[in-house]
Each structure stands twice: as structure tokens, then as C-alpha cells.
Design a protein around this motif. Structure first.
Motif, PDB file in Angstrom:
ATOM      1  N   SER A   1      54.203  57.296  48.776  1.00  0.00           N
ATOM      2  CA  SER A   1      54.254  56.741  50.135  1.00  0.00           C
ATOM      3  C   SER A   1      54.768  57.773  51.144  1.00  0.00           C
ATOM      4  N   GLU A   2      55.724  58.621  50.741  1.00  0.00           N
ATOM      5  CA  GLU A   2      56.228  59.662  51.648  1.00  0.00           C
ATOM      6  C   GLU A   2      55.132  60.679  51.963  1.00  0.00           C
TER       7      GLU A   2
ATOM      8  N   SER B   1      67.841  50.209  44.217  1.00  0.00           N
ATOM      9  CA  SER B   1      66.624  49.432  43.944  1.00  0.00           C
ATOM     10  C   SER B   1      65.942  49.018  45.244  1.00  0.00           C
ATOM     11  N   TYR B   2      66.704  48.544  46.195  1.00  0.00           N
ATOM     12  CA  TYR B   2      66.168  48.121  47.489  1.00  0.00           C
ATOM     13  C   TYR B   2      65.466  49.287  48.199  1.00  0.00           C
ATOM     14  N   LYS B   3      66.115  50.436  48.225  1.00  0.00           N
ATOM     15  CA  LYS B   3      65.550  51.604  48.912  1.00  0.00           C
ATOM     16  C   LYS B   3      64.279  52.094  48.220  1.00  0.00           C
ATOM     17  N   LEU B   4      64.242  52.016  46.888  1.00  0.00           N
ATOM     18  CA  LEU B   4      63.039  52.419  46.168  1.00  0.00           C
ATOM     19  C   LEU B   4      61.884  51.452  46.427  1.00  0.00           C
ATOM     20  N   LYS B   5      62.199  50.165  46.526  1.00  0.00           N
ATOM     21  CA  LYS B   5      61.152  49.186  46.840  1.00  0.00           C
ATOM     22  C   LYS B   5      60.584  49.429  48.232  1.00  0.00           C
TER      23      LYS B   5
ATOM     24  N   ARG C   1      59.230  60.605  37.729  1.00  0.00           N
ATOM     25  CA  ARG C   1      60.140  61.737  37.949  1.00  0.00           C
ATOM     26  C   ARG C   1      60.873  61.583  39.280  1.00  0.00           C
ATOM     27  N   TYR C   2      60.131  61.186  40.319  1.00  0.00           N
ATOM     28  CA  TYR C   2      60.730  60.963  41.638  1.00  0.00           C
ATOM     29  C   TYR C   2      61.822  59.898  41.555  1.00  0.00           C
ATOM     30  N   THR C   3      61.501  58.791  40.904  1.00  0.00           N
ATOM     31  CA  THR C   3      62.436  57.663  40.824  1.00  0.00           C
ATOM     32  C   THR C   3      63.714  58.069  40.101  1.00  0.00           C
TER      33      THR C   3
END
Length: 158
Positions: free
Chosen positions: A30-31, A84-88, A63-65
Motif C-alpha cells: 500500500s505504501e 495491529s491497528y497500524k498494520l491494518k 518481511r515488512y510486517t
């Protein structure tokens, strides 16, 4: 800030530029998609560049996560809920989020919670106990730690 004509990249130029962008630090799809669109790329061309970056392993969501979880936990002192919130928000799959969070050692996690709690405690030490507990609870919740862990720490240390 430039108000001139926006540079239009070919797919190959955008791919080369995106490879450098991804090589600098871990990026999620997404980035990179947002960056490609910011560069003026069409949706289809952006998708083409993304596919190439993924196939060449410049982008790897797992790997990013894992890097994101390690970084935010250790440097920012974030808890699992906030991570978790920021990753979602970044459209990372629940599978990758759960997988990365499972790799957090409980001992390290509790030690980070304690570090954050003690740092905050130094700032609010002059408050009455009841206010101190409430302030600490709100602070640790805002950092993304789970309520049961917060209350365990408060009850054992105050």
C-alpha cells in the motif's frame, strides 16, 4: 514546493525509482502503490510495477510486517493492539499480522510494558495514587497494551 509540470514516468523509470525506494527500507504494497500514484502513475501501470517489485522480492509483506512489529515494539514502545491497528491501516493481512505478533517473546513484551510504565510514572509520581493509576492506565492503553497486562502491572507495582 514545486508547482511546475509533474514529471511523467515510464513503467521502467518508475520501476527503477521504486526499487531504490524499497531498497532504502522495508515497504508494504500500500505504501509503494501510494508513492507510485503520487508520482503520477496510472492504476494499471502502478499495478504492473508492484507485480514486478513483488516478484523480484523488493516487496515482501511478511518481511515488512515482521520488521514493522520489531521496530514499533522496541523503538516506540507500542503494544500489540496499536501495532495491529497500524498494520491494518496499511492493508496488511490478518494472517501476516498474527504471524508476526506471535514472534514477540512474552518476556520482552512485558519488559517493554514495564519500561513504558516506569517512564510515565516518573512524570506523574506526585499525583495521588488513584489519579496515578488512571493516568497510567490511559497512557498504556494509548500505547496499545492489553488491559489485563496493564492492570497486572499496576496491581503488582503500585
Amino acid at each position: 514546493m514545486s508547482f511546475g509540470k509533474q514529471h511523467v514516468y515510464t513503467v521502467q523509470q518508475a520501476l527503477t525509482k521504486a526499487m531504490k525506494y524499497c531498497a532504502y527500507q522495508e515497504r508494504c504494497q500500500s505504501e509503494v502503490y501510494k508513492k507510485l500514484r503520487d508520482w503520477g502513475m496510472s492504476h494499471n501501470d502502478s499495478e504492473e510495477v508492484l507485480a514486478e517489485l513483488i516478484s523480484d522480492n523488493f516487496i515482501n509483506e511478511e518481511r515488512y510486517t515482521e520488521a514493522f512489529v520489531r521496530g514499533k515494539l522496541r523503538s516506540k514502545g507500542w503494544g500489540k493492539l496499536k501495532i495491529s491497528y497500524k498494520l491494518k491501516e496499511k492493508q496488511i493481512s490478518n494472517y501476516n499480522i498474527d504471524h508476526a505478533l506471535k514472534h514477540i517473546e512474552q518476556e520482552e513484551y512485558l519488559s517493554i510494558l514495564e519500561r513504558e510504565a516506569k517512564t510515565k510514572l516518573k512524570l506523574i509520581n506526585s499525583k495521588p495514587d488513584r489519579e496515578k493509576k488512571a493516568s497510567l492506565l490511559r497512557f498504556l492503553q494509548s500505547k496499545g497494551f492489553e488491559n489485563n497486562l496493564i492492570w497486572d502491572w499496576i496491581n503488582n507495582n503500585l
